[in-house]
Scaffold this motif. Structure first.
Motif, PDB file in Angstrom:
ATOM      1  N   SER A  40      46.486  37.778  51.044  1.00  0.00           N
ATOM      2  CA  SER A  40      47.979  37.972  51.209  1.00  0.00           C
ATOM      3  C   SER A  40      49.351  37.604  50.794  1.00  0.00           C
ATOM      4  O   SER A  40      50.733  38.211  51.604  1.00  0.00           O
ATOM      5  N   ALA A  41      49.098  36.728  50.232  1.00  0.00           N
ATOM      6  CA  ALA A  41      49.776  35.439  49.865  1.00  0.00           C
ATOM      7  C   ALA A  41      51.251  35.736  48.694  1.00  0.00           C
ATOM      8  O   ALA A  41      49.990  35.536  48.101  1.00  0.00           O
ATOM      9  N   THR A  42      51.972  35.680  48.479  1.00  0.00           N
ATOM     10  CA  THR A  42      52.413  35.257  47.844  1.00  0.00           C
ATOM     11  C   THR A  42      52.581  33.788  46.997  1.00  0.00           C
ATOM     12  O   THR A  42      52.249  32.750  47.646  1.00  0.00           O
ATOM     13  N   LEU A  43      53.259  33.470  46.170  1.00  0.00           N
ATOM     14  CA  LEU A  43      52.966  32.404  45.145  1.00  0.00           C
ATOM     15  C   LEU A  43      54.036  31.504  46.239  1.00  0.00           C
ATOM     16  O   LEU A  43      53.461  30.318  46.215  1.00  0.00           O
ATOM     17  N   ASP A  44      54.909  32.311  45.827  1.00  0.00           N
ATOM     18  CA  ASP A  44      56.181  31.218  47.192  1.00  0.00           C
ATOM     19  C   ASP A  44      55.168  30.679  48.865  1.00  0.00           C
ATOM     20  O   ASP A  44      55.772  29.762  48.449  1.00  0.00           O
ATOM     21  N   GLU A  45      55.113  31.375  48.684  1.00  0.00           N
ATOM     22  CA  GLU A  45      53.683  31.020  50.352  1.00  0.00           C
ATOM     23  C   GLU A  45      53.318  30.435  50.018  1.00  0.00           C
ATOM     24  O   GLU A  45      52.989  29.230  50.676  1.00  0.00           O
ATOM     25  N   LEU A  46      51.859  30.057  49.207  1.00  0.00           N
ATOM     26  CA  LEU A  46      51.027  29.311  48.892  1.00  0.00           C
ATOM     27  C   LEU A  46      51.517  27.625  48.950  1.00  0.00           C
ATOM     28  O   LEU A  46      50.656  26.746  48.483  1.00  0.00           O
ATOM     29  N   LEU A  47      53.232  28.066  47.674  1.00  0.00           N
ATOM     30  CA  LEU A  47      53.414  26.587  47.647  1.00  0.00           C
ATOM     31  C   LEU A  47      53.889  26.121  48.304  1.00  0.00           C
ATOM     32  O   LEU A  47      53.987  24.580  48.735  1.00  0.00           O
TER      33      LEU A  47
ATOM     34  N   THR B 172      52.199  41.457  45.533  1.00  0.00           N
ATOM     35  CA  THR B 172      53.442  40.311  45.162  1.00  0.00           C
ATOM     36  C   THR B 172      54.506  40.636  44.127  1.00  0.00           C
ATOM     37  O   THR B 172      54.846  41.393  43.727  1.00  0.00           O
ATOM     38  N   ASP B 173      54.388  39.593  44.085  1.00  0.00           N
ATOM     39  CA  ASP B 173      56.257  39.541  42.851  1.00  0.00           C
ATOM     40  C   ASP B 173      56.506  38.555  41.770  1.00  0.00           C
ATOM     41  O   ASP B 173      56.975  38.348  40.814  1.00  0.00           O
ATOM     42  N   HIS B 174      55.233  37.925  41.833  1.00  0.00           N
ATOM     43  CA  HIS B 174      55.609  36.776  40.425  1.00  0.00           C
ATOM     44  C   HIS B 174      55.150  37.705  38.838  1.00  0.00           C
ATOM     45  O   HIS B 174      55.223  37.165  38.277  1.00  0.00           O
ATOM     46  N   SER B 175      54.406  38.575  39.333  1.00  0.00           N
ATOM     47  CA  SER B 175      54.383  39.563  37.409  1.00  0.00           C
ATOM     48  C   SER B 175      55.137  41.352  38.128  1.00  0.00           C
ATOM     49  O   SER B 175      54.930  41.354  38.926  1.00  0.00           O
ATOM     50  N   ARG B 176      55.655  42.024  37.009  1.00  0.00           N
ATOM     51  CA  ARG B 176      55.945  43.079  37.546  1.00  0.00           C
ATOM     52  C   ARG B 176      54.685  44.033  38.363  1.00  0.00           C
ATOM     53  O   ARG B 176      55.197  44.792  38.800  1.00  0.00           O
ATOM     54  N   ASN B 177      53.536  43.964  37.606  1.00  0.00           N
ATOM     55  CA  ASN B 177      52.080  44.130  38.399  1.00  0.00           C
ATOM     56  C   ASN B 177      51.463  43.315  38.116  1.00  0.00           C
ATOM     57  O   ASN B 177      51.350  42.171  37.627  1.00  0.00           O
ATOM     58  N   THR B 178      50.051  42.962  39.195  1.00  0.00           N
ATOM     59  CA  THR B 178      48.696  42.862  39.297  1.00  0.00           C
ATOM     60  C   THR B 178      48.006  43.271  37.861  1.00  0.00           C
ATOM     61  O   THR B 178      47.427  43.985  38.421  1.00  0.00           O
ATOM     62  N   LEU B 179      47.960  42.368  37.096  1.00  0.00           N
ATOM     63  CA  LEU B 179      46.511  42.615  35.999  1.00  0.00           C
ATOM     64  C   LEU B 179      45.681  42.754  36.689  1.00  0.00           C
ATOM     65  O   LEU B 179      44.959  41.801  37.462  1.00  0.00           O
ATOM     66  N   ASP B 180      44.660  43.783  36.707  1.00  0.00           N
ATOM     67  CA  ASP B 180      43.525  43.932  37.635  1.00  0.00           C
ATOM     68  C   ASP B 180      42.004  44.287  36.597  1.00  0.00           C
ATOM     69  O   ASP B 180      41.764  44.582  36.489  1.00  0.00           O
ATOM     70  N   LEU B 181      41.786  43.246  36.172  1.00  0.00           N
ATOM     71  CA  LEU B 181      41.299  42.182  35.192  1.00  0.00           C
ATOM     72  C   LEU B 181      39.608  42.627  35.251  1.00  0.00           C
ATOM     73  O   LEU B 181      38.676  43.570  34.892  1.00  0.00           O
ATOM     74  N   SER B 182      39.566  43.568  36.727  1.00  0.00           N
ATOM     75  CA  SER B 182      37.899  43.476  37.061  1.00  0.00           C
ATOM     76  C   SER B 182      37.722  44.803  36.800  1.00  0.00           C
ATOM     77  O   SER B 182      36.110  45.032  37.242  1.00  0.00           O
ATOM     78  N   ALA B 183      38.662  45.998  37.176  1.00  0.00           N
ATOM     79  CA  ALA B 183      38.319  47.118  36.707  1.00  0.00           C
ATOM     80  C   ALA B 183      37.801  46.912  35.235  1.00  0.00           C
ATOM     81  O   ALA B 183      36.542  48.582  34.686  1.00  0.00           O
ATOM     82  N   VAL B 184      37.670  46.142  34.162  1.00  0.00           N
ATOM     83  CA  VAL B 184      37.457  46.198  33.041  1.00  0.00           C
ATOM     84  C   VAL B 184      35.689  46.615  32.840  1.00  0.00           C
ATOM     85  O   VAL B 184      35.043  47.507  32.720  1.00  0.00           O
ATOM     86  N   PRO B 185      35.042  45.946  33.430  1.00  0.00           N
ATOM     87  CA  PRO B 185      33.472  45.274  33.625  1.00  0.00           C
ATOM     88  C   PRO B 185      32.910  46.512  34.930  1.00  0.00           C
ATOM     89  O   PRO B 185      32.452  47.521  34.793  1.00  0.00           O
ATOM     90  N   MET B 186      33.781  46.775  35.867  1.00  0.00           N
ATOM     91  CA  MET B 186      33.870  48.179  36.755  1.00  0.00           C
ATOM     92  C   MET B 186      33.649  49.485  35.731  1.00  0.00           C
ATOM     93  O   MET B 186      32.831  50.306  36.285  1.00  0.00           O
ATOM     94  N   LEU B 187      34.547  49.676  35.191  1.00  0.00           N
ATOM     95  CA  LEU B 187      34.532  50.525  34.565  1.00  0.00           C
ATOM     96  C   LEU B 187      33.552  51.253  33.838  1.00  0.00           C
ATOM     97  O   LEU B 187      33.448  52.055  33.376  1.00  0.00           O
ATOM     98  N   LYS B 188      32.738  50.098  33.039  1.00  0.00           N
ATOM     99  CA  LYS B 188      32.225  49.936  32.073  1.00  0.00           C
ATOM    100  C   LYS B 188      30.656  50.290  32.207  1.00  0.00           C
ATOM    101  O   LYS B 188      30.042  51.261  32.111  1.00  0.00           O
ATOM    102  N   GLN B 189      30.774  49.547  33.691  1.00  0.00           N
ATOM    103  CA  GLN B 189      29.267  50.275  34.724  1.00  0.00           C
ATOM    104  C   GLN B 189      29.750  51.401  35.031  1.00  0.00           C
ATOM    105  O   GLN B 189      28.837  52.212  34.754  1.00  0.00           O
ATOM    106  N   LEU B 190      30.145  51.731  35.289  1.00  0.00           N
ATOM    107  CA  LEU B 190      30.879  53.378  35.812  1.00  0.00           C
ATOM    108  C   LEU B 190      30.516  54.382  34.990  1.00  0.00           C
ATOM    109  O   LEU B 190      30.543  55.021  35.447  1.00  0.00           O
ATOM    110  N   SER B 191      31.136  53.529  33.988  1.00  0.00           N
ATOM    111  CA  SER B 191      31.618  54.931  32.921  1.00  0.00           C
ATOM    112  C   SER B 191      31.267  54.377  31.527  1.00  0.00           C
ATOM    113  O   SER B 191      31.253  53.110  31.049  1.00  0.00           O
ATOM    114  N   HIS B 192      31.114  55.031  30.490  1.00  0.00           N
ATOM    115  CA  HIS B 192      30.357  55.606  29.551  1.00  0.00           C
ATOM    116  C   HIS B 192      31.995  55.372  28.136  1.00  0.00           C
ATOM    117  O   HIS B 192      31.542  54.871  27.057  1.00  0.00           O
ATOM    118  N   LEU B 193      32.676  55.504  28.927  1.00  0.00           N
ATOM    119  CA  LEU B 193      34.493  55.528  28.425  1.00  0.00           C
ATOM    120  C   LEU B 193      34.601  54.092  27.911  1.00  0.00           C
ATOM    121  O   LEU B 193      34.371  53.500  28.370  1.00  0.00           O
TER     122      LEU B 193
END
Lengths: 332, 332, 332, 332
Positions: free
Chosen positions: A196-203, B228-249
């Motif tokens: 649960s660390a921000t990048l600031d905290e990691l650095l 986190t505050d370094h990006s607007r949201n956190t891109l959850d890329l693991s959702a891609v393979p997981m969704l493809k495993q759970l769903s046919h869409l």
């Protein structure tokens, strides 16, 4: 407010706007954080503009840091390093078998826990010091570099004496007493981001180590804790390009601990390379169903063997090379 | 407890263990969620084992769904689709300029908001219906497919009549009244994951659309809200393979809205392709500093031009192809 | 950068510091968000100092807003209002039984869902319009005020015509099309915080309603989505004093949906009153194990009866009074 | 799968349902977590039903644990304990002044950091060992009990020798090496919840201490890390009743570190008492604007003096009493 700012030897800059007045203050952060402006009558909020870390910042040190383990294994150069091995070292047979497997497939660094931080006191805690004798034999035979976790003073001394790179785990990222000791070590350090660390905290945690004189720090993204439940943690891959922008330190990714699920590890390893990681750390176990810890996320040998050439291909697609001890049997 | 289970026409399975007794219940989820077992005396917890979505589940429908927009643009087949364009359509000049740019670089679908959901009522809300006339001209000239967002009944009717694919934004992922209307549409639908939605909730939202008879649903990961505050949201890329495993869409990724920062968009687009996404949606603006919304995250034309061949190379490295209207000028 | 700021009709304030130069910009936020400063060469970060909401801000409107439902039921005055009732209205018998119970115990407003937003399309969706006939009878008999949820145009028209206060649920907090319609209503509105909304976003959502001319908005904290798993959401009680500081609008708390567990509802209801809430909304069901939705969190009548006098005592301890139709049977 | 279960000496319970087959397994958790069922062909998911902590569980130990510091200061009995003092001890004058103030207002335990875990290595790190001499004098004069933080072996030995209760901070909640050493101490321990720890993880951390033979553990909720930005952390008050249901250990709340803002501390302190906390820990500083750490959240003496009688009134409203050294000057 202005008098208070001046009392700290700083210069206030007053800007009058429609409805509010803003006072800008420039100077060294250490002083400002202690001033407590929020409590003045009429102060609505205090906004920090400066970065709170110093030594690990690219502003302080613009050139990339390259951390070398010897024998051409380097983090932060153009090559991408593959670290692989079991979560815990369990026996000589297990360790040798995995080490041979991952070396043949292309890894140059072996991971393997000897002292394990376990959430429950009743879980397997690792082989401890005895494990180093096993690992000496494994390294003699395979020539792999070895990274293992240090938890406290004793395990740190052992890692410093007998491993090639000391790992500080996510749960100890803000164990400042330990970080100070690591700063006095000479071996390279792999510092994992707390979940649960921000990048600031990691650095700032890296700053603790750099401030002690040890500049050989490799950062590791290993997943953050979020509301999601489909993976153990959420691998925050955007941290890789962001850390490389903010800091001069190399950055690697651990998709195994981040996802906690074998089927997600391979796509996330490929994605990590595509996102610009300087290395990928993977759990591989010859018999995961019998692993004493974290078997659910360990790759099988055949999974790892098929993954490495695909990582190499992705590395090439983004203008880098996968570092391997010997030429890969091309799986492409 | 057992009598209560039987009262719902289900069969309880009792297992006695050391210290606790576990009652397994199998049957249709709809009934069980309403039973309120937690409140029985002696019941410690209720654990759900079944998946709560049905129509979008791969258990129900094992084969991959392929969603076609016509002219060979298909989501969920072996080719990876590139969607690009401005956040908001602002004028004919802007739209034509971006459309020509992204088409030349390899995109086959144009994105562009006409009705914008803005957090503040005082922000630019989009050109609205008038924008469709501009877009008709843009499509006539470039041949690009067009995806735009529907916010309510009126904008949905317009999208259904005049766009190639209707987009349901993250903030409306659980606007069930709207989802039901989308289920009665015939056009393909791009359903964005809400920024605090679990994958179960996303798939149940998809179930609303499928239950209405519209099976042409493309899912879109666009970042989740975390600490986190370094990006607007956190891109959850693991959702891609997981969704493809759970769903046919099919599953695509929007790295622009996820990261909110131009410098993070390119590495995340490459990572999305490496993770197995069926498409990538990118904001491109010819003059981002003057964009009426989200300029900070829009790629410049030259950024986009250099990104597409790298995405193509990564696609190839993971055994897929980037779909393009014409052969790419190889940047490799 | 300065020229760019001037191009928007704003005045830049330049401050030179050791190592960085900071440019302060004051003016109306609407323009600034569109300027895209981050992409200038040499710009390290852009920090917002101003609050992005306007009409709901206490800076704009310093005095507390009091929202009255008639018959002395007021939110935002010194008295704390108790809203209670079932999650869903299921039948006349159920509704009358609960209404009599909660009125006798001290509630003055009845909650009860007629149109239910359900995560799965296969769950019970509420009685719909037919339920209003039942509720008319319940209100005639008990004299309780009635709050129910509006999901779309039709249910909003019904709520506006036949309820005492329209509720906008957490999932619709950023359904801007709906918020604009609510702004044109005359009835008071209960706006629930989205489960991943910041307070800024909640207040901007309120701005949508206020901008339409409807100033009778009551805010409701109902739990946010976090990594925790012991309660359905995490009740963010600090939002209560913070919202009251930032905004002039009344703030109530819904501990039932926030915690999702009956045993946590009572302590959280007491804590909400202690934290300064202007009201508490509670689910009460005479037979929760048979409830068609959310039975696990509904209080039993006897729980509610014992809770109300304790809430009254806590209200008194913090200098307020619990609003009740008739004097409480003192349980103290 | 069944053979594998039997291989661990456990008994599988097979339940055939429509579409899936569920295998229930009962036994000791330690073994199961290592079995790696997810990787069997055909296994869709593994769901844990049992609680992973043992010694701190109320199932193991149904009666409330009462932790006594002597002189009638007890956590977990009917009285609510007030702990107050500065974040860091800075000088004898400061410590004596605060101690007299908080004692006069009703506190019976003094908090004060001597070894401070600071995010940046360049921030004030505490007076260290020298501070104990100051605190001896403060305790002699005021008779207050003293709680301070242990970070590592040396500071733990000092706390064990010279404080009344050792505090393990949130950042060290999973510093298992330290927890094991704490388990061998005799002094009571205040274990703060990590800011991203689940309650299961907190109770497993407590298990480390209990397993060493030290049963005098007090748990402390101090806020969790979430997406919100209006308070430093989100105070998760529902953890209080939940922990008291799951565990026999006392639970206190630290609203100062949780909120990070002075104006939120008072309502959250009242809410904590209403939610059933066994104690409240508050930062008080006679001159917060000059505090060397965390001044923004410290209460002024007059704030604290007015807060204590209101906490006493809330305690009474929920059937408890505030523990104070001497009768309060009634502020009611």
């Amino acid at each position: 407010v202005c008098d208070h700012v001046k009392g700290y030897g700083l210069t206030p800059h007053v800007m009058h706007g429609p409805g509010r007045c803003v006072v800008g203050v420039l100077g060294h952060e250490g002083r400002l954080s202690e001033a407590g402006f929020t409590n003045f009558e009429g102060v609505i909020e205090v906004v920090r503009v400066y970065s709170p870390y110093v030594l690990s910042s690219r502003e302080t040190h613009p050139a990339d840091t390259v951390v070398s383990l010897g024998d051409g294994v380097k983090f932060g150069a153009s090559e991408v390093v593959v670290i692989a091995g079991p979560c815990s070292v369990e026996s000589l047979e297990q360790a040798i078998a995995v080490a041979r497997t991952v070396k043949a497939a292309g890894a140059t660094v072996l991971r393997g826990g000897l002292f394990k931080p376990r959430t429950s006191p009743f879980s397997f805690q690792g082989l401890g010091e005895a494990g180093y004798d096993l690992m000496d034999e494994v390294r003699r035979e395979t020539g792999l570099k070895f990274v293992t976790e240090a938890l406290d003073e004793r395990s740190l001394e052992l890692a410093e004496a007998r491993a090639d790179i000391d790992r500080i785990g996510a749960r100890n990222m803000q164990n400042f007493a330990l970080l100070k000791k690591v700063g006095r070590c000479k071996k390279p350090v792999l510092l994992k981001r707390g979940f649960s660390a921000t990048l600031d905290e990691l650095l700032m945690a890296a700053d603790y180590i750099l401030a002690g004189g040890n500049y050989n720090v490799v950062l590791c993204e290993r997943g953050i804790r979020t509301f999601t439940d489909h993976s153990r943690n959420t691998l925050d891959l955007s941290a890789v390009p962001m850390l490389k922008q903010l800091s001069h330190l190399p950055v690697i990714v651990d998709p195994s601990h981040a996802t906690g699920k074998r089927k997600l590890v391979q796509p996330m390893a490929l994605a990590a390379v595509a996102a610009g990681a300087d290395g990928v750390m993977l759990e591989v176990h010859c018999s995961p169903a019998e692993a004493l810890s974290d078997g659910e996320q360990a790759l099988l040998p055949q999974d790892f063997e098929s993954l490495v050439p695909r990582m190499a291909a992705v590395a090439q697609a983004v203008g880098r090379t996968l570092h391997t001890a010997s030429p890969l049997n091309s799986g492409l």
